[in-house]
Scaffold this motif. Sequence first.
Motif, short mmCIF file in Angstrom:
data_model
loop_
_atom_site.label_atom_id
_atom_site.label_comp_id
_atom_site.label_asym_id
_atom_site.label_seq_id
_atom_site.Cartn_x
_atom_site.Cartn_y
_atom_site.Cartn_z
N PRO A 93 0.80 -1.22 0.00
CA PRO A 93 0.00 0.00 0.00
C PRO A 93 0.83 1.27 0.00
CG PRO A 93 -0.03 -1.05 2.17
CD PRO A 93 0.63 -2.01 1.23
N GLY A 94 2.13 1.19 0.19
CA GLY A 94 2.97 2.38 0.17
C GLY A 94 3.38 2.80 -1.22
N THR A 95 3.00 2.03 -2.24
CA THR A 95 3.42 2.33 -3.61
C THR A 95 2.22 2.64 -4.49
OG1 THR A 95 5.30 0.83 -3.39
CG2 THR A 95 4.66 1.43 -5.62
N TYR A 96 2.40 3.68 -5.31
CA TYR A 96 1.37 4.04 -6.29
C TYR A 96 2.06 4.44 -7.58
CZ TYR A 96 -1.99 6.78 -8.87
OH TYR A 96 -2.78 7.27 -9.88
N TYR A 97 1.56 3.98 -8.68
CA TYR A 97 2.08 4.46 -9.95
C TYR A 97 1.02 4.31 -11.03
CZ TYR A 97 2.90 -0.47 -11.14
OH TYR A 97 2.75 -1.81 -11.38
N ASP A 98 1.13 5.18 -12.03
CA ASP A 98 0.33 5.03 -13.23
C ASP A 98 1.22 5.48 -14.38
OD1 ASP A 98 0.31 7.81 -13.28
OD2 ASP A 98 -1.70 7.96 -12.42
N ALA A 99 0.62 5.76 -15.52
CA ALA A 99 1.43 6.08 -16.69
C ALA A 99 2.22 7.38 -16.50
CB ALA A 99 0.54 6.19 -17.92
N TRP A 100 1.77 8.27 -15.60
CA TRP A 100 2.38 9.59 -15.48
C TRP A 100 2.98 9.86 -14.10
CZ3 TRP A 100 3.03 11.64 -20.02
CH2 TRP A 100 2.13 11.32 -21.04
N TYR B 183 4.65 8.25 -10.24
CA TYR B 183 5.15 7.14 -9.43
C TYR B 183 5.34 7.66 -8.01
CZ TYR B 183 8.26 3.71 -7.35
OH TYR B 183 8.81 2.79 -6.50
N GLU B 184 4.85 6.91 -7.03
CA GLU B 184 5.05 7.27 -5.64
C GLU B 184 5.36 6.02 -4.82
OE1 GLU B 184 3.17 9.86 -1.96
OE2 GLU B 184 1.89 9.35 -3.66
N THR C 74 9.85 3.88 9.42
CA THR C 74 9.91 5.31 9.68
C THR C 74 11.02 5.63 10.70
OG1 THR C 74 8.28 5.17 11.47
CG2 THR C 74 7.44 5.56 9.23
N LEU C 75 11.39 6.89 10.73
CA LEU C 75 12.35 7.39 11.70
C LEU C 75 11.92 8.81 12.06
CD1 LEU C 75 15.02 6.84 13.23
CD2 LEU C 75 16.22 7.90 11.29
N PHE C 76 11.70 9.04 13.35
CA PHE C 76 11.20 10.33 13.82
C PHE C 76 9.86 10.69 13.16
CE2 PHE C 76 15.95 10.87 13.75
CZ PHE C 76 16.13 10.65 15.11
N GLY C 77 9.07 9.67 12.89
CA GLY C 77 7.76 9.91 12.31
C GLY C 77 7.75 10.08 10.80
N LEU C 78 8.92 10.02 10.17
CA LEU C 78 9.02 10.17 8.72
C LEU C 78 9.40 8.84 8.08
CD1 LEU C 78 11.01 13.52 8.43
CD2 LEU C 78 8.60 13.19 7.87
N PRO C 79 8.87 8.53 6.89
CA PRO C 79 9.31 7.30 6.21
C PRO C 79 10.79 7.40 5.87
CG PRO C 79 7.98 8.68 4.74
CD PRO C 79 7.86 9.27 6.11
N LEU C 80 11.47 6.27 5.90
CA LEU C 80 12.89 6.28 5.56
C LEU C 80 13.09 6.76 4.13
CD1 LEU C 80 14.22 2.98 7.18
CD2 LEU C 80 14.49 5.33 7.99
N VAL C 81 12.18 6.34 3.24
CA VAL C 81 12.26 6.75 1.84
C VAL C 81 10.87 7.19 1.36
CG1 VAL C 81 12.80 6.07 -0.53
CG2 VAL C 81 14.13 5.12 1.37
N HIS C 82 10.80 8.34 0.75
CA HIS C 82 9.57 8.78 0.11
C HIS C 82 9.94 9.35 -1.26
CE1 HIS C 82 5.59 11.32 0.20
NE2 HIS C 82 5.59 10.34 -0.70
#
Length: 259
Positions: free
Chosen positions: A78-85, A87-88, A94-102
């Motif tokens: 569920p952390g990944t989203y992409y379509d033709a235009w 990509y996320e 997480t670390l300090f409430g932030l994802p390690l990679v975004h």
Amino acid sequence: MNFHEKMQSLRKKQGMSQEKLAEIVGVSRQAVSKWESGQSDPDKDKLIVFSDLFGVSTDKLIRDELSIEVERHQENDPGTYYDAWRYEFKSKRTLFGLPLVHINLGPGFCVAKGILAIGTVSIGALSIGGISLGGLCLGGLSAGFLGFGGIVLGLILAVGGLSIGALAIGGLAIGVLSLGGLSVGVFSIGGTAIASHVAIGGYAEGHIAIGQSPHGVIRIVTHTKDLSDLTSVQVRKLILKEYPGLWKPMIDWLTFFFR
């Protein structure tokens, strides 16, 4: 694979002719032929009949494979989203409430927030993007402790076309220590160097001014562009005479370009 191709493929897998399918559905063979060639589409009631007949959901019948794959991938991650235009990706950790990679890439205003952030606008310990904010920043417009990019504001180090920071390096550099085509600061080195204390350059203006065209209280004229007619020892003695308590690494930096 679109609906028309799926329908033909499923019919053939069943070993069924167009005439037989038409008979089961209650339409003419010509209607089936038009559906399979893409000239027309069956109504909702017929789609339900096909769903039961071929053992597939109506959703899978009418949606293309890419849409189904994207949805399936999102269900698994569920952390990944992409379509033709676009990509996320957002890591679960997480670390300090932030994802390690975004990572958030695509047209428009895509904001990424993470320890490592990559996006149109990125905010993170390490941020890469058109606009980047954080610890170590790389981008067209960067602001952070260490910044690299077109326009850079760096608390410690700034490197870019226009750079502002404690140590600034760029076409136009403004900082405590600045190095650039046009350099402005407390200590400046550049083609045009303007400084409150020491200026070294082609045109140099400062309390101590060293260059081909120096302007200051203490002026040292050089006759070579590479400053080779002066030695680092000479320059060091001059600076220490005016600023005896100056930090040694600062003096080393100012005399680095002399022989």
